[in-house]
Design a protein around this motif. Structure first.
Motif: not given
Length: 312
Positions: A14-20, A167-177, A179-182
């Motif tokens: 539900y968000a852009p992919p995180p760093p590796t 893992c990377w859950g905070h970043r996903d929540n900050i960048l959550a999409e 209108s397009r997904r949630l």
């Protein structure tokens, strides 16, 4: 620094992919903030510089804070930096904070955990961190949120292994999409609202500099409602003060390092500098008076002048 993660609606992608992998802050703002103080200009500069360096590796430009950044409340600062991360990756900014969600975020920050919203009307995402301020929390959420080897070296409490869903859950929540997904496919009109808060948590002594600092507990929650909300602080207000604008905004790290360090030193030692200037001035004045010699008196001779008659 510690983080926690909660998504009341657990969705994949539900968000852009995180760093590796995680990125260690360069420079290490944690040490700078401990040495100079959480409210110091040096702490602010090094935290922004670390964020800018990490963003550069993503191909993203530097952060431009609103000009009134230092006058904003911690809740407003958390909200602003979250939106700066969103717009840098072409996500829609969150419209604003509400008083009710600010209270929910404050309860979570006080407990040291993710804020929890009872029976939300729509999806709800929340994050929490303990560290040296909103910008430092943002760095952890965005760049130090994955698996970091041993569990004791992984700040994200929900990232218990390299494959854990937290893992990377905070970043996903900050960048959550949103209108397009949630919110995709939900009937009716939905309005995004956010809440943020900060409370002081623990005071600890940092070695080897032997300085006591108080870390902060930062929390944020975002959800959607069907009724038009009343915002207590909006993204439009931040934009009016230059947030996200290279022309109107403020980037503390843009000041040349030597000038910045000189300015920081002068501000920190202003009293000592003033006393030193006064003492040196008094000593110089005393030496001048003691070394002053009387000037020799000039002797003037009286000369006789004859009057000559002018010829007709």
């Amino acid at each position: 620094m510690s983080f926690a993660f909660l998504a009341s609606l657990l969705l994949t992608q539900y968000a852009p992919p995180p760093p590796t992998s995680n990125l260690s802050p360069r420079p290490n703002f944690n040490r700078t903030c401990a040495e100079w103080g959480l409210q110091s200009h040096a702490c602010l500069v090094d935290t922004v510089r670390a964020l800018d360096n990490a963003r550069r590796k993503e191909g993203i430009g530097p952060i431009y804070l609103p000009r009134n950044w230092t006058n904003l409340t911690p809740a407003d600062q958390i909200f602003v930096i979250t939106n700066l991360e969103r717009i840098a990756r072409s996500e829609h900014p969150l419209p604003g904070l509400t008083a009710s969600l600010n209270r929910v975020a404050k309860r979570g920050a006080a407990r040291g955990t993710d804020p929890i919203l009872r029976s939300p009307a729509g999806p709800a995402l929340s994050i929490w961190a303990e560290g040296v301020g909103p910008l430092a929390s943002d760095y952890g959420w965005m760049y130090d949120d994955g698996w970091n080897g041993p569990l004791r070296r992984t700040p994200n409490l929900a990232c218990t292994s390299a494959t854990a869903t937290g893992c990377w859950g905070h970043r996903d929540n900050i960048l959550a999409e949103w209108s397009r997904r949630l919110l995709a496919g939900r009937p009716g009109t939905w309005y995004l609202i956010a809440g943020a808060a900060q409370v002081p948590t623990i005071t600890r002594t940092v070695l080897p500099i032997d300085r006591s600092i108080t870390e902060d507990s930062d929390a944020m929650i975002v959800t959607a409602v069907e009724q038009p909300p009343h915002y207590v602080y909006t993204w439009a207000q931040a934009v009016a003060e230059g947030a996200g604008s290279a022309a109107k905004g403020w980037n503390p790290a843009a000041v040349p390092r030597p000038l910045e360090e000189a300015g920081t030193w002068i501000r920190t030692h202003a009293r000592d500098v003033l006393v030193g200037v006064i003492v040196v001035g008094l000593l110089a004045l005393t030496a001048t008076r003691q070394g002053r010699r009387p000037r020799p008196k000039k002797v003037y001779r009286l000369s006789r002048f004859r009057r000559r008659r002018s010829r007709p």
